[in-house]
Design a protein around this motif. Sequence first.
Motif, PDB file in Angstrom:
ATOM      1  N   GLU A   1      -6.939   1.027   0.501  1.00 13.97           N
ATOM      2  CA  GLU A   1      -8.286   1.684   1.226  1.00 13.97           C
ATOM      3  C   GLU A   1      -7.851   1.845   2.647  1.00 13.97           C
ATOM      4  OE1 GLU A   1     -12.000  -0.106   0.363  1.00 13.97           O
ATOM      5  OE2 GLU A   1     -12.924   1.789   1.351  1.00 13.97           O
ATOM      6  N   GLY A   2      -7.403   0.820   3.057  1.00 14.37           N
ATOM      7  CA  GLY A   2      -6.989   1.030   4.669  1.00 14.37           C
ATOM      8  C   GLY A   2      -5.726   1.997   4.955  1.00 14.37           C
ATOM      9  N   LEU A   3      -4.964   1.929   4.116  1.00 14.33           N
ATOM     10  CA  LEU A   3      -3.998   3.082   4.233  1.00 14.33           C
ATOM     11  C   LEU A   3      -4.412   4.462   3.943  1.00 14.33           C
ATOM     12  CD1 LEU A   3      -0.983   1.118   2.298  1.00 14.33           C
ATOM     13  CD2 LEU A   3      -0.679   2.089   4.620  1.00 14.33           C
ATOM     14  N   HIS A   4      -5.271   4.531   3.038  1.00 15.33           N
ATOM     15  CA  HIS A   4      -5.971   5.623   2.686  1.00 15.33           C
ATOM     16  C   HIS A   4      -6.735   6.176   3.738  1.00 15.33           C
ATOM     17  CE1 HIS A   4      -7.708   8.697   0.039  1.00 15.33           C
ATOM     18  NE2 HIS A   4      -8.751   8.516   0.477  1.00 15.33           N
ATOM     19  N   ALA A   5      -7.597   5.447   4.393  1.00 14.16           N
ATOM     20  CA  ALA A   5      -8.207   5.627   5.654  1.00 14.16           C
ATOM     21  C   ALA A   5      -7.362   6.194   6.727  1.00 14.16           C
ATOM     22  CB  ALA A   5      -9.329   4.669   5.773  1.00 14.16           C
ATOM     23  N   ALA A   6      -6.241   5.607   6.853  1.00  8.48           N
ATOM     24  CA  ALA A   6      -5.285   6.181   8.041  1.00  8.48           C
ATOM     25  C   ALA A   6      -4.390   7.252   7.742  1.00  8.48           C
ATOM     26  CB  ALA A   6      -4.398   4.811   8.162  1.00  8.48           C
ATOM     27  N   GLY A   7      -4.707   7.930   6.714  1.00 15.89           N
ATOM     28  CA  GLY A   7      -4.282   9.360   6.257  1.00 15.89           C
ATOM     29  C   GLY A   7      -3.209   9.181   5.503  1.00 15.89           C
ATOM     30  N   VAL A   8      -2.715   8.304   4.816  1.00 16.45           N
ATOM     31  CA  VAL A   8      -1.488   8.551   3.984  1.00 16.45           C
ATOM     32  C   VAL A   8      -1.703   9.741   2.865  1.00 16.45           C
ATOM     33  CG1 VAL A   8      -0.412   6.409   4.325  1.00 16.45           C
ATOM     34  CG2 VAL A   8      -1.875   6.689   2.248  1.00 16.45           C
ATOM     35  N   PHE A   9      -0.744  10.453   2.294  1.00 15.63           N
ATOM     36  CA  PHE A   9      -0.987  11.507   1.380  1.00 15.63           C
ATOM     37  C   PHE A   9      -1.226  10.707  -0.166  1.00 15.63           C
ATOM     38  CE2 PHE A   9      -0.590  15.112   3.809  1.00 15.63           C
ATOM     39  CZ  PHE A   9      -0.232  14.802   4.703  1.00 15.63           C
ATOM     40  N   GLY A  10      -1.073   9.576  -0.309  1.00 18.53           N
ATOM     41  CA  GLY A  10      -1.221   8.980  -1.741  1.00 18.53           C
ATOM     42  C   GLY A  10      -0.396   7.890  -1.758  1.00 18.53           C
ATOM     43  N   PHE A  11      -0.181   7.044  -2.906  1.00 18.04           N
ATOM     44  CA  PHE A  11       0.655   6.124  -2.877  1.00 18.04           C
ATOM     45  C   PHE A  11       1.741   5.778  -4.025  1.00 18.04           C
ATOM     46  CE2 PHE A  11      -3.504   5.238  -1.418  1.00 18.04           C
ATOM     47  CZ  PHE A  11      -3.245   4.331  -0.382  1.00 18.04           C
ATOM     48  N   LYS A  12       3.079   5.427  -3.679  1.00 17.69           N
ATOM     49  CA  LYS A  12       3.898   5.540  -4.641  1.00 17.69           C
ATOM     50  C   LYS A  12       4.069   4.032  -5.169  1.00 17.69           C
ATOM     51  CE  LYS A  12       8.874   6.607  -5.202  1.00 17.69           C
ATOM     52  NZ  LYS A  12      10.241   6.694  -4.248  1.00 17.69           N
ATOM     53  N   CYS A  13       4.349   4.197  -6.542  1.00 17.65           N
ATOM     54  CA  CYS A  13       4.587   2.663  -7.077  1.00 17.65           C
ATOM     55  C   CYS A  13       6.173   2.955  -8.052  1.00 17.65           C
ATOM     56  CB  CYS A  13       3.641   2.190  -8.090  1.00 17.65           C
ATOM     57  SG  CYS A  13       3.300   3.245  -9.635  1.00 17.65           S
ATOM     58  N   PHE A  14       6.561   1.703  -8.393  1.00 19.75           N
ATOM     59  CA  PHE A  14       7.747   1.915  -9.371  1.00 19.75           C
ATOM     60  C   PHE A  14       7.264   1.084 -10.584  1.00 19.75           C
ATOM     61  CE2 PHE A  14      11.873   3.057  -7.337  1.00 19.75           C
ATOM     62  CZ  PHE A  14      11.474   3.522  -6.137  1.00 19.75           C
ATOM     63  N   LEU A  15       7.999   1.320 -11.797  1.00 19.03           N
ATOM     64  CA  LEU A  15       7.819   0.484 -12.877  1.00 19.03           C
ATOM     65  C   LEU A  15       9.215  -0.141 -13.245  1.00 19.03           C
ATOM     66  CD1 LEU A  15       5.670   3.131 -14.815  1.00 19.03           C
ATOM     67  CD2 LEU A  15       4.709   1.254 -13.485  1.00 19.03           C
ATOM     68  N   VAL A  16      10.267  -0.025 -12.447  1.00 10.87           N
ATOM     69  CA  VAL A  16      11.318  -0.692 -12.628  1.00 10.87           C
ATOM     70  C   VAL A  16      11.961  -0.997 -11.277  1.00 10.87           C
ATOM     71  CG1 VAL A  16      12.704   1.440 -12.222  1.00 10.87           C
ATOM     72  CG2 VAL A  16      13.686  -0.397 -13.814  1.00 10.87           C
ATOM     73  N   ASP A  17      13.020  -2.048 -11.155  1.00 16.42           N
ATOM     74  CA  ASP A  17      13.509  -2.380  -9.931  1.00 16.42           C
ATOM     75  C   ASP A  17      13.756  -1.041  -9.188  1.00 16.42           C
ATOM     76  OD1 ASP A  17      14.679  -4.223  -7.993  1.00 16.42           O
ATOM     77  OD2 ASP A  17      16.555  -3.386  -8.780  1.00 16.42           O
ATOM     78  N   SER A  18      13.382  -1.337  -7.831  1.00 13.15           N
ATOM     79  CA  SER A  18      13.463  -0.108  -6.725  1.00 13.15           C
ATOM     80  C   SER A  18      14.773   0.015  -5.986  1.00 13.15           C
ATOM     81  CB  SER A  18      12.450  -0.270  -5.750  1.00 13.15           C
ATOM     82  OG  SER A  18      12.681  -1.315  -4.744  1.00 13.15           O
ATOM     83  N   GLY A  19      15.482  -1.056  -5.967  1.00  6.69           N
ATOM     84  CA  GLY A  19      16.803  -1.025  -5.567  1.00  6.69           C
ATOM     85  C   GLY A  19      16.770  -1.839  -4.225  1.00  6.69           C
ATOM     86  N   VAL A  20      15.353  -2.091  -3.953  1.00 11.28           N
ATOM     87  CA  VAL A  20      15.442  -2.922  -2.375  1.00 11.28           C
ATOM     88  C   VAL A  20      14.348  -4.133  -2.889  1.00 11.28           C
ATOM     89  CG1 VAL A  20      15.954  -1.190  -0.906  1.00 11.28           C
ATOM     90  CG2 VAL A  20      13.590  -1.491  -1.528  1.00 11.28           C
ATOM     91  N   PRO A  21      14.488  -5.271  -2.415  1.00 11.82           N
ATOM     92  CA  PRO A  21      13.614  -6.231  -2.632  1.00 11.82           C
ATOM     93  C   PRO A  21      12.363  -6.281  -2.299  1.00 11.82           C
ATOM     94  CG  PRO A  21      15.310  -7.026  -1.186  1.00 11.82           C
ATOM     95  CD  PRO A  21      15.568  -5.563  -1.385  1.00 11.82           C
TER      96      PRO A  21
END
Length: 458
Positions: free
Chosen positions: A146-166
């Motif tokens: 919610e705070g990120l949304h209020a700060a103006g991000v365009f949406g949210f990314k998620c992974f369903l598998v290892d992203s390559g970075v811890p």
Amino acid sequence: MAEPAFDRAFVASRAVVEGAERPCVVAVRDGRIAAVLDLNPADPVAPVDARDIVRLAHTEVLLPGLVDTHVHINEPGRTEWEGFDTGTRAAAAGGVTTVIDMPLNSIPATTTAAALARKRDCAAAQAHVDVGFWGGAVPGNVAELEGLHAAGVFGFKCFLVDSGVPEFPPLDGAGLTAAMAETARLGALLIVHAEDAELIAAAPAPAGPSYAMYLRSRPPAAEERAIERILAEAVRIGPARPRVHVLHLSSAGALAQLRAARAAGVDVSVETCPHYLAIVAEAIDDGATQFKCAPPIRDAANGDRLWEALLGGEIDMIVSDHSPCTAELKRRDTGDFAAAWGGIASLELGLPVIWTAARAQEGTLADVVRWMASAPADRVGLTLKGRIAVGADADLVVFDPEAEFVVDPDRLQQRNPVSAYAGRRLTGVVRQTWLRGERVDPSSAARHGRLIERGGRE
Ligand SMILES: [Zn+2]
């Protein structure tokens, strides 16, 4: 004497306006397009009441600046992979005037409002084009969205598998449900790296320089299963309607279920990338880790089906997934697909790569503009970007669609000279890039880029 009516006017015998090419004069005032006037081809030198006139050559076409909603600029934390200075120079050189930065590969990842503030601090002093940000949905941070949304991000990314970075772990089933429910409540886009962790774990592991082995390690079924899960979840969650977006579609096998979900009223969009459309697995040599990305580049028959879906409107947009790293991390020395970083850097080359390939598919420049400018802008709500229209930002590209060049990675603006397109002959050269009516010279220290927020706020 009266002030000129316009600050600047672009006189173009060809321009892509409202989905078609036509001759016109694009007049700019205060950084916005103030008028789109008819150009009489019989009298192309008729005076326009502007302080400065930019006349395009007959070989050149005026396009809106491209909008690339999938860019990894890894600053702070992994700036040696790519930073805001080099990344946005590459964008400008490639005709991209708006980039939306992905929440991972920088350290910290953009999963809290404080991390977003750090990103913005880094970008503000360095941006050659306009820059916005995605937030990240990772295990345990639902309360941050919610705070990120209020700060103006365009949406949210998620992974369903290892992203390559811890620092950017994937969501499990419960995590996906929670993130989708929260983004639906906020009315935010949830954008998903759709590969299924279980199916990838069950596939043979990649080993050494064999591209065939790498391909088998990330089968189409993993993409299809993940997309199935997302769509099922979107149907299940109510009453707020989730808005979901499938990132970098590689497997054409997922198209049927996307079609069915849309027919059933699911708000889902889908992107693909230049490398899935212009490169085929059959042409990738063993050890050629510059082609490693995830999901992987599949065979030519699959690529043909992606093109059909694009031309038929089933794939909405093309974005770069510019995901650079250092030459060392690409393991060009050993050619080991298991160890190499997975990512292709193409921010500067997307337009000529796609134009070269689209011509062979009988696609038009208006198609390219839809796929790479207006459709991505529309999906993220940037109604004043990605189009030549009265009121829009005067983000413009002068493009020569017949000129050719051979890709020399050392001449690219990106930080590391690693390219999947090295040595390729491409058609289409970006001659000039303009941002809000000002010329962007990628080699100059002058910077015109601004930080942008969802809804077009600056
Ligand atoms: Zn990506």
